[in-house]
Write an enzyme that holds these catalytic residues in place. Structure first.
Site, PDB file in Angstrom:
ATOM      1  N   ASP A   8       0.835  -1.216   0.039  1.00  0.00           N
ATOM      2  CA  ASP A   8       0.001   0.118  -0.154  1.00  0.00           C
ATOM      3  C   ASP A   8       0.836   1.395  -0.023  1.00  0.00           C
ATOM      4  O   ASP A   8       1.589   1.492   0.952  1.00  0.00           O
ATOM      5  CB  ASP A   8      -1.070  -0.071   1.212  1.00  0.00           C
ATOM      6  CG  ASP A   8      -1.796   1.207   1.297  1.00  0.00           C
ATOM      7  OD1 ASP A   8      -2.754   1.255   0.196  1.00  0.00           O
ATOM      8  OD2 ASP A   8      -1.448   1.917   2.033  1.00  0.00           O
ATOM      9  N   TYR A  68       3.277   9.849   0.683  1.00  0.00           N
ATOM     10  CA  TYR A  68       4.339   9.370   1.614  1.00  0.00           C
ATOM     11  C   TYR A  68       5.725   9.607   1.281  1.00  0.00           C
ATOM     12  O   TYR A  68       6.640   9.657   1.854  1.00  0.00           O
ATOM     13  CB  TYR A  68       4.223   8.002   1.674  1.00  0.00           C
ATOM     14  CG  TYR A  68       2.930   7.261   1.975  1.00  0.00           C
ATOM     15  CD1 TYR A  68       1.843   7.992   2.505  1.00  0.00           C
ATOM     16  CD2 TYR A  68       2.331   6.169   1.811  1.00  0.00           C
ATOM     17  CE1 TYR A  68       0.583   7.667   2.974  1.00  0.00           C
ATOM     18  CE2 TYR A  68       1.310   5.617   2.178  1.00  0.00           C
ATOM     19  CZ  TYR A  68       0.087   6.427   2.694  1.00  0.00           C
ATOM     20  OH  TYR A  68      -1.000   5.870   3.117  1.00  0.00           O
ATOM     21  N   LYS A 118      -2.281   6.050  -4.207  1.00  0.00           N
ATOM     22  CA  LYS A 118      -3.404   7.259  -4.078  1.00  0.00           C
ATOM     23  C   LYS A 118      -3.016   8.647  -4.848  1.00  0.00           C
ATOM     24  O   LYS A 118      -1.782   9.101  -4.681  1.00  0.00           O
ATOM     25  CB  LYS A 118      -3.202   7.274  -2.526  1.00  0.00           C
ATOM     26  CG  LYS A 118      -3.494   6.073  -1.872  1.00  0.00           C
ATOM     27  CD  LYS A 118      -3.812   6.301  -0.446  1.00  0.00           C
ATOM     28  CE  LYS A 118      -3.836   4.850   0.500  1.00  0.00           C
ATOM     29  NZ  LYS A 118      -2.510   4.427   0.673  1.00  0.00           N
ATOM     30  N   HIS A 135      -7.199   9.822  -2.162  1.00  0.00           N
ATOM     31  CA  HIS A 135      -6.593   9.773  -1.037  1.00  0.00           C
ATOM     32  C   HIS A 135      -7.570  10.353   0.297  1.00  0.00           C
ATOM     33  O   HIS A 135      -7.627   9.915   1.282  1.00  0.00           O
ATOM     34  CB  HIS A 135      -5.191  10.589  -0.900  1.00  0.00           C
ATOM     35  CG  HIS A 135      -4.216   9.959  -0.030  1.00  0.00           C
ATOM     36  ND1 HIS A 135      -2.891  10.032   0.121  1.00  0.00           N
ATOM     37  CD2 HIS A 135      -4.608   9.284   1.407  1.00  0.00           C
ATOM     38  CE1 HIS A 135      -2.127   9.602   1.253  1.00  0.00           C
ATOM     39  NE2 HIS A 135      -3.281   9.389   2.039  1.00  0.00           N
ATOM     40  N   GLY A 170      -3.349   1.025  15.176  1.00  0.00           N
ATOM     41  CA  GLY A 170      -3.261   2.174  15.974  1.00  0.00           C
ATOM     42  C   GLY A 170      -2.139   3.010  15.413  1.00  0.00           C
ATOM     43  O   GLY A 170      -1.672   2.848  14.160  1.00  0.00           O
ATOM     44  N   GLY A 178       3.830   4.823  17.755  1.00  0.00           N
ATOM     45  CA  GLY A 178       4.304   5.624  18.627  1.00  0.00           C
ATOM     46  C   GLY A 178       3.416   6.981  19.036  1.00  0.00           C
ATOM     47  O   GLY A 178       3.945   7.855  19.351  1.00  0.00           O
ATOM     48  N   SER A 192       5.399  -1.328   9.566  1.00  0.00           N
ATOM     49  CA  SER A 192       6.334  -1.877  10.158  1.00  0.00           C
ATOM     50  C   SER A 192       7.670  -1.732   9.529  1.00  0.00           C
ATOM     51  O   SER A 192       7.711  -1.984   8.426  1.00  0.00           O
ATOM     52  CB  SER A 192       6.067  -3.201  10.849  1.00  0.00           C
ATOM     53  OG  SER A 192       6.982  -3.597  11.867  1.00  0.00           O
ATOM     54  N   ILE A 242       7.028  -7.508  10.733  1.00  0.00           N
ATOM     55  CA  ILE A 242       6.514  -7.945   9.342  1.00  0.00           C
ATOM     56  C   ILE A 242       6.010  -9.085   9.229  1.00  0.00           C
ATOM     57  O   ILE A 242       5.073  -9.612   8.692  1.00  0.00           O
ATOM     58  CB  ILE A 242       7.574  -7.361   8.340  1.00  0.00           C
ATOM     59  CG1 ILE A 242       7.578  -5.845   8.505  1.00  0.00           C
ATOM     60  CG2 ILE A 242       7.148  -7.859   6.806  1.00  0.00           C
ATOM     61  CD1 ILE A 242       8.901  -5.229   7.596  1.00  0.00           C
TER      62      ILE A 242
END
Length: 404
Positions: free
Chosen positions: A47, A52, A83, A116, A219, A222, A291, A297
């Site tokens: 993805d 990004y 996206k 997006h 979630g 961090g 990750s 992973i």
């Protein structure tokens, strides 16, 4: 609830793998290593997004894997998503945007291309917002939304993408798209996890034949609320409040600390993250955990050959409170925006592609369209007591408010 399901069938007839690697907040050598590890251990779903700022890194890892790095791996074995960012929402720029992503990823086509966010902003660099704020930027004009979707549909007819869809759209916004779509969105990618189940949206999408993919299924990496903890469960933060995300990419979220999830994980001999991801897959949604750690992973993919019991399933479905962790208040339109500045690939330099020859859609794009107001809503409260900092390798702290 299906057992041993490793993919889902889209309304196009294509299969989307149940588990994908999210690439948000990964960059450079660490991004390349994460993608390489994922492909080596069996991931076939990546993805991505232009926003990004790392599609070149993903493309480098893909190239190496497809050229002997992963024996026997072929392009047709992969499902790659990207996206369209909201500053490129005019028909001609949409054609250029997808060509840029294809060039950076080193691919001839995308398996899935998503809008997006259901937001429009002035044209400019695709990842750097304008330096001023305007209330009208928070109001996506209906006619421009239709023009954008028509241009997305043309990408399918041109063979540049195999399927198109949405990201971060709610039911009302989806209804708008469906009212004129010739191609029904194949996917809606939204925030989904036990603490933000969005049951009504899930039911709606299933009823329309639109597959749901879950971004941030574990979630926020961090994350912790930057403002003071709320003393009331009904209280909400100011829309301007920031959420701080570390660049550690280590996942820490209230659901991973839940004793309910911990008990289920312990008696199954699984990790809390595996339990939550398995819940998402059994719900009929694909999951896109992020990750950079090779052990995470690998573990995140190991959820396809076992199931949660009905009892465990029901326990997770009653977890409270319901908290949206990704705040879509579009604060990137402020003077100091959170968007990561990245080098824009020059569309004119794309090998073998004459981007100026990409035709405009027949849909009229009005320069000053009548705006349709969005109902004002406040983001759900994110309580500091619920989200622990505890991030591993805390480096390069950044402030984001609108992401995946």
């Amino acid at each position: 609830m299906e057992r041993n399901e490793d993919s889902f069938t889209l309304n196009t007839g294509a299969r989307i793998p149940a588990v994908g690697l999210g690439t948000w907040q990964a960059d450079g050598a660490s991004c390349q290593a994460a993608v390489a590890t994922a492909l080596e251990v069996g991931y076939r779903h990546l993805d991505c997004a232009h926003l990004y700022g790392n599609e070149n890194d993903v493309g480098q890892a893909l190239s190496e894997a497809l050229n002997g790095g992963v024996p026997g791996l072929k392009r047709e074995d992969l499902f790659v998503t990207s996206k369209l960012w909201c500053t490129t929402n005019t028909p001609k720029r949409i054609g250029r945007a997808v060509e840029i992503s294809l060039k950076n990823l080193g691919l001839q086509y995308l398996d899935l291309y998503l809008m997006h966010w259901p937001v429009f902003s002035p044209l400019g660099d695709a990842t750097d917002p304008p330096s001023h704020r305007s209330d009208e930027l928070l109001k996506p004009p209906t006619r421009r939304m239709e023009a954008t979707w028509r241009a997305m549909e043309e990408l399918v007819s041109k063979g540049l993408v195999r399927a198109i869809g949405l990201s971060n759209f709610n039911i009302t916004q989806m209804e708008e798209i469906l009212s004129y779509a010739k191609i029904v969105p194949a996917v809606n990618q939204v925030e989904l996890h036990p603490f933000w189940r969005q049951d009504k949206l899930v039911q709606y999408c299933h009823s329309k034949g639109v597959h749901l993919s879950a971004h941030t299924p574990l979630g926020i990496p961090g994350g912790r609320a930057s403002g003071p903890a709320s003393s009331s469960e009904d209280a909400v933060e100011s829309p301007a409040a920031s959420i701080v995300y570390s660049r550690s990419r280590s996942v820490h979220a209230p659901m991973l600390k839940s004793h309910v999830v911990a008990e289920i994980a312990e008696h199954l001999g699984r990790t809390p993250a595996q339990v939550i991801l398995r819940w998402g897959v059994q719900r009929g949604t694909s999951v896109l955990p992020c990750s950079l750690r090779s052990d995470h992973i690998k573990n995140n993919l190991d959820i396809l050959n076992w199931s949660l019991s009905e009892t465990d399933w029901n326990k997770i479905n009653t977890l409270e409170p319901q908290l949206r962790l990704v705040d879509g208040n579009h604060s990137y339109l402020a003077e100091i925006g959170p968007l990561q500045a990245v080098a824009e690939t020059d569309a004119e330099s794309i090998s073998g592609t004459d981007v100026d020859s990409i035709p405009e859609t027949d849909i009229e794009v009005v320069s000053e369209p009548e705006m349709e107001p969005i109902p004002e809503t406040e983001p759900d409260a994110v309580h500091e007591s619920d989200i622990e900092a505890g991030a591993e390798h805390d480096t390069n702290i950044r402030v984001f408010q609108s992401v995946p």
